[in-house]
Design a protein around this motif. Sequence first.
Motif, PDB file in Angstrom:
ATOM      1  N   VAL A  11      59.165  50.057  44.340  1.00 23.39           N
ATOM      2  CA  VAL A  11      57.710  49.866  44.397  1.00 23.39           C
ATOM      3  C   VAL A  11      57.089  50.871  45.364  1.00 23.39           C
ATOM      4  O   VAL A  11      56.091  51.530  45.038  1.00 23.39           O
ATOM      5  N   ALA A  12      57.685  51.009  46.542  1.00 21.91           N
ATOM      6  CA  ALA A  12      57.153  51.961  47.524  1.00 21.91           C
ATOM      7  C   ALA A  12      57.243  53.395  46.990  1.00 21.91           C
ATOM      8  O   ALA A  12      56.294  54.175  47.136  1.00 21.91           O
ATOM      9  N   GLY A  13      58.343  53.741  46.350  1.00 18.26           N
ATOM     10  CA  GLY A  13      58.510  55.081  45.796  1.00 18.26           C
ATOM     11  C   GLY A  13      57.514  55.384  44.694  1.00 18.26           C
ATOM     12  O   GLY A  13      56.983  56.495  44.610  1.00 18.26           O
ATOM     13  N   TYR A  14      57.251  54.405  43.844  1.00 21.40           N
ATOM     14  CA  TYR A  14      56.282  54.633  42.768  1.00 21.40           C
ATOM     15  C   TYR A  14      54.884  54.821  43.339  1.00 21.40           C
ATOM     16  O   TYR A  14      54.147  55.709  42.910  1.00 21.40           O
ATOM     17  N   ILE A  15      54.532  54.009  44.322  1.00 22.78           N
ATOM     18  CA  ILE A  15      53.204  54.136  44.934  1.00 22.78           C
ATOM     19  C   ILE A  15      53.067  55.479  45.644  1.00 22.78           C
ATOM     20  O   ILE A  15      52.049  56.170  45.501  1.00 22.78           O
ATOM     21  N   ILE A  16      54.087  55.880  46.396  1.00 18.54           N
ATOM     22  CA  ILE A  16      54.043  57.160  47.104  1.00 18.54           C
ATOM     23  C   ILE A  16      54.010  58.321  46.106  1.00 18.54           C
ATOM     24  O   ILE A  16      53.275  59.294  46.293  1.00 18.54           O
ATOM     25  N   GLY A  17      54.784  58.225  45.039  1.00 23.76           N
ATOM     26  CA  GLY A  17      54.782  59.273  44.016  1.00 23.76           C
ATOM     27  C   GLY A  17      53.444  59.379  43.312  1.00 23.76           C
ATOM     28  O   GLY A  17      52.947  60.480  43.042  1.00 23.76           O
ATOM     29  N   PHE A  18      52.840  58.251  43.002  1.00 21.64           N
ATOM     30  CA  PHE A  18      51.522  58.238  42.355  1.00 21.64           C
ATOM     31  C   PHE A  18      50.478  58.849  43.284  1.00 21.64           C
ATOM     32  O   PHE A  18      49.679  59.686  42.871  1.00 21.64           O
TER      33      PHE A  18
ATOM     34  N   GLU B   2      41.475  61.130  34.737  1.00 21.78           N
ATOM     35  CA  GLU B   2      42.731  61.874  34.858  1.00 21.78           C
ATOM     36  C   GLU B   2      43.800  61.061  35.581  1.00 21.78           C
ATOM     37  O   GLU B   2      44.980  61.223  35.325  1.00 21.78           O
ATOM     38  N   SER B   3      43.369  60.195  36.484  1.00 24.59           N
ATOM     39  CA  SER B   3      44.352  59.402  37.237  1.00 24.59           C
ATOM     40  C   SER B   3      45.076  58.411  36.339  1.00 24.59           C
ATOM     41  O   SER B   3      46.226  58.067  36.597  1.00 24.59           O
ATOM     42  N   SER B   4      44.411  57.967  35.286  1.00 26.85           N
ATOM     43  CA  SER B   4      45.082  57.031  34.373  1.00 26.85           C
ATOM     44  C   SER B   4      46.214  57.728  33.623  1.00 26.85           C
ATOM     45  O   SER B   4      47.144  57.075  33.165  1.00 26.85           O
TER      46      SER B   4
ATOM     47  N   PRO C 132      52.528  52.423  32.902  1.00 21.53           N
ATOM     48  CA  PRO C 132      53.134  51.101  33.130  1.00 21.53           C
ATOM     49  C   PRO C 132      54.578  51.013  32.649  1.00 21.53           C
ATOM     50  O   PRO C 132      55.395  50.326  33.254  1.00 21.53           O
ATOM     51  N   ALA C 133      54.918  51.730  31.579  1.00 21.46           N
ATOM     52  CA  ALA C 133      56.291  51.683  31.074  1.00 21.46           C
ATOM     53  C   ALA C 133      57.257  52.289  32.106  1.00 21.46           C
ATOM     54  O   ALA C 133      58.337  51.746  32.334  1.00 21.46           O
ATOM     55  N   VAL C 134      56.856  53.377  32.740  1.00 21.98           N
ATOM     56  CA  VAL C 134      57.703  53.997  33.765  1.00 21.98           C
ATOM     57  C   VAL C 134      57.834  53.067  34.964  1.00 21.98           C
ATOM     58  O   VAL C 134      58.918  52.919  35.529  1.00 21.98           O
ATOM     59  N   LEU C 135      56.738  52.421  35.341  1.00 27.45           N
ATOM     60  CA  LEU C 135      56.775  51.472  36.458  1.00 27.45           C
ATOM     61  C   LEU C 135      57.759  50.339  36.175  1.00 27.45           C
ATOM     62  O   LEU C 135      58.563  49.980  37.034  1.00 27.45           O
ATOM     63  N   ILE C 136      57.726  49.811  34.986  1.00 27.48           N
ATOM     64  CA  ILE C 136      58.641  48.712  34.624  1.00 27.48           C
ATOM     65  C   ILE C 136      60.090  49.200  34.647  1.00 27.48           C
ATOM     66  O   ILE C 136      60.977  48.517  35.175  1.00 27.48           O
TER      67      ILE C 136
END
Length: 145
Positions: free
Chosen positions: A79-86, A101-103, A108-112
Amino acid sequence: LAAEKSYRNKLRREKEVFASWLIPLFILGSSALIGFITFNNVRERRHELGVLRAIELRSSQILFVFLVKAGAMGLAGSVAGYIIGFAGGLLSGGISLVSAESSGLFDPAVLIVVILTAPLLTSFASWIPALIAARQDPAVVLREE
């Protein structure tokens, strides 16, 4: 214009080839690091594990504790890595969080996939050290201390 498009396509292919080698290498290295960290944790807690085994905690319970701990760390890290990467993607691209552009960066599929695979990977990497911890003889461990 055609030469520029060709050059960009060539760069994109080179980046894809580079990523196809780099990502598995990072996953393998991360798994090894997680395994070593868990093994070090087992070594540092030998006395505690000996006491737990002496009060008749089963090997399966000790194994379960180590694997759940590793899975929880993997979940928190994913979760932390996905948020930092985003956030890094937004900052490096100069994109506003509320823009259209941010969307395109948020998938969501990558997050899951990340949230499901990271805990499994950390638990798998911790499996051998957790087995070592679970199979320690309490009499031998407590005699050493």
